[in-house]
Write a protein that holds these residues in place. Structure first.
Motif, short mmCIF file in Angstrom:
data_model
loop_
_atom_site.label_atom_id
_atom_site.label_comp_id
_atom_site.label_asym_id
_atom_site.label_seq_id
_atom_site.Cartn_x
_atom_site.Cartn_y
_atom_site.Cartn_z
N ASN A 147 0.82 -1.21 0.00
CA ASN A 147 0.00 0.00 0.00
C ASN A 147 0.85 1.26 0.00
O ASN A 147 0.42 2.31 0.47
CB ASN A 147 -0.93 0.00 1.22
CG ASN A 147 -0.15 -0.09 2.52
OD1 ASN A 147 1.05 -0.35 2.51
ND2 ASN A 147 -0.84 0.12 3.63
N GLN A 148 2.07 1.16 -0.48
CA GLN A 148 2.96 2.32 -0.49
C GLN A 148 2.41 3.42 -1.39
O GLN A 148 2.00 3.17 -2.52
CB GLN A 148 4.35 1.89 -0.98
CG GLN A 148 5.37 3.02 -0.98
CD GLN A 148 6.75 2.51 -1.33
OE1 GLN A 148 7.02 1.32 -1.19
NE2 GLN A 148 7.61 3.39 -1.78
N SER A 149 2.39 4.64 -0.87
CA SER A 149 1.84 5.77 -1.63
C SER A 149 2.81 6.22 -2.71
O SER A 149 4.03 6.08 -2.56
CB SER A 149 1.54 6.94 -0.69
OG SER A 149 0.61 6.56 0.30
N PRO A 150 2.29 6.79 -3.80
CA PRO A 150 3.19 7.33 -4.84
C PRO A 150 4.02 8.48 -4.29
O PRO A 150 3.61 9.19 -3.37
CB PRO A 150 2.21 7.81 -5.92
CG PRO A 150 0.94 7.08 -5.66
CD PRO A 150 0.87 6.87 -4.18
N GLN A 151 5.18 8.66 -4.88
CA GLN A 151 6.04 9.77 -4.50
C GLN A 151 5.45 11.09 -5.01
O GLN A 151 4.79 11.13 -6.05
CB GLN A 151 7.45 9.58 -5.08
CG GLN A 151 8.17 8.35 -4.59
CD GLN A 151 8.53 8.44 -3.13
OE1 GLN A 151 8.79 9.52 -2.60
NE2 GLN A 151 8.54 7.29 -2.45
N GLU A 194 5.54 12.74 -12.52
CA GLU A 194 4.64 12.09 -11.57
C GLU A 194 4.98 10.61 -11.43
O GLU A 194 5.43 9.98 -12.39
CB GLU A 194 3.18 12.23 -12.02
CG GLU A 194 2.66 13.65 -12.05
CD GLU A 194 1.23 13.71 -12.54
OE1 GLU A 194 0.87 12.87 -13.39
OE2 GLU A 194 0.49 14.60 -12.09
N ASP A 195 4.73 10.10 -10.24
CA ASP A 195 4.88 8.66 -9.97
C ASP A 195 3.49 8.04 -9.91
O ASP A 195 2.61 8.53 -9.18
CB ASP A 195 5.62 8.46 -8.64
CG ASP A 195 5.66 7.00 -8.21
OD1 ASP A 195 5.67 6.13 -9.11
OD2 ASP A 195 5.68 6.75 -6.99
N SER A 196 3.28 6.95 -10.63
CA SER A 196 1.96 6.31 -10.66
C SER A 196 1.74 5.37 -9.48
O SER A 196 0.63 4.89 -9.27
CB SER A 196 1.79 5.53 -11.97
OG SER A 196 2.74 4.48 -12.04
N GLY A 197 2.81 5.11 -8.69
CA GLY A 197 2.69 4.18 -7.57
C GLY A 197 3.19 2.80 -7.95
O GLY A 197 3.32 2.46 -9.14
N GLN A 250 1.79 -0.02 -7.83
CA GLN A 250 0.85 -0.92 -8.50
C GLN A 250 1.06 -0.91 -10.01
O GLN A 250 0.94 -1.94 -10.67
CB GLN A 250 -0.59 -0.52 -8.15
CG GLN A 250 -0.91 -0.56 -6.66
CD GLN A 250 -0.75 -1.96 -6.08
OE1 GLN A 250 -0.96 -2.97 -6.76
NE2 GLN A 250 -0.34 -2.03 -4.82
N ASP A 260 12.07 3.78 -2.00
CA ASP A 260 11.75 5.21 -2.10
C ASP A 260 12.88 5.99 -2.77
O ASP A 260 12.65 6.81 -3.66
CB ASP A 260 11.48 5.79 -0.71
CG ASP A 260 10.13 5.36 -0.16
OD1 ASP A 260 9.30 4.91 -0.96
OD2 ASP A 260 9.92 5.48 1.06
N SER A 283 8.02 18.91 -2.96
CA SER A 283 8.19 17.80 -2.04
C SER A 283 9.35 18.10 -1.11
O SER A 283 10.11 19.04 -1.31
CB SER A 283 8.46 16.52 -2.83
OG SER A 283 9.63 16.66 -3.61
#
Length: 234
Positions: free
Chosen positions: A4-8, A27-30, A32, A64, A217
């Motif tokens: 369940n790691q969130s996208p950066q 963007e990072d899609s995550g 998945q 990460d 970020s």
């Protein structure tokens, strides 16, 4: 790897190129989908896109850091391609001709005007000699001149109120001096995220408040400095 790691958090920078300001977004899609996308926009039109697949790195120990490094590499690569002219044909096709021929602003040579030789001002004639009126009896050699203690005869110094004020001040009991106020006044810096201030005539490629995106970020500050340095190389 956490399922369940969130996208950066992504990166956003506004990059000047030949008279226009383009938006570069990464963007990072995550995990998945395990994709990174970097887009170059102008007024909502996508000029170029770069896709990075990191499925083969999902088992990395520090995932990460791996994703962040890949995002920054893609982001800087697209900025370099934009500034080097790799997307110029697409820009002309979809948007139109560039307003400027290059990224280097033309600096007009200073016009040197010949100055006429300065004319020396006319000298004033010397003053006429005049007699000096004696101010008192001549002093004898080796003797000091006359002195006057103002506290003896002047009404300002002989008034009881003045004498009391002098005595109180000498004893450290005089009225307090007015405060000079704080020695420093906090000033809010001008500019965007991490802005260092904007002065008149600053080239847009050096304007941190323009280049840096609205949302940043926690690891973007160093990237901002790298991109500003990259723009300064052109």
């Amino acid at each position: 790897m956490a399922a369940n790691q969130s996208p950066q958090l992504g990166y956003n920078h506004n990059i000047p190129h030949r008279g226009r300001l383009y938006h570069v977004q990464t963007e990072d899609s995550g995990i998945q989908k395990a994709h990174i996308f970097t887009h170059v926009f102008y007024d909502g039109t996508i000029i170029a896109t770069n896709k990075v697949d990191y499925r083969d790195k999902l088992e990395s120990e520090n995932l990460d850091a791996v994703i962040v490094a890949a995002m920054q590499d893609s982001h800087k690569s697209m900025i370099r391609q934009l500034r080097s002219g790799s997307f110029d044909e697409r820009i002309v096709k979809y948007i139109g001709a560039h307003p400027e021929a290059s990224n280097k602003p033309e600096v007009a040579a200073p016009v040197v005007q010949e100055k006429a030789p300065a004319k020396r001002p006319d000298r004033r004639p010397p003053p006429e000699p005049r007699e000096v009126v004696p101010q008192g009896p001549p002093l004898a050699a080796g003797e000091p001149g006359p002195t006057l203690d103002p506290t003896l005869g002047h009404v300002v110094f002989t008034a009881p109120e003045a004498q009391a004020q002098v005595a109180a001040s000498a004893a450290g009991q005089g009225p307090p001096r007015p405060s000079r106020g704080p020695s420093r006044v906090g000033r809010r810096p001008i500019g965007g995220i991490g802005g260092q201030g904007v002065t008149a005539g600053t080239p847009i490629a050096q304007r941190r408040d323009v280049i840096v995106g609205k949302f940043a970020s926690e690891h973007q500050h160093k990237l901002d400095d790298e991109i500003l340095a990259l723009l300064a190389e052109d």
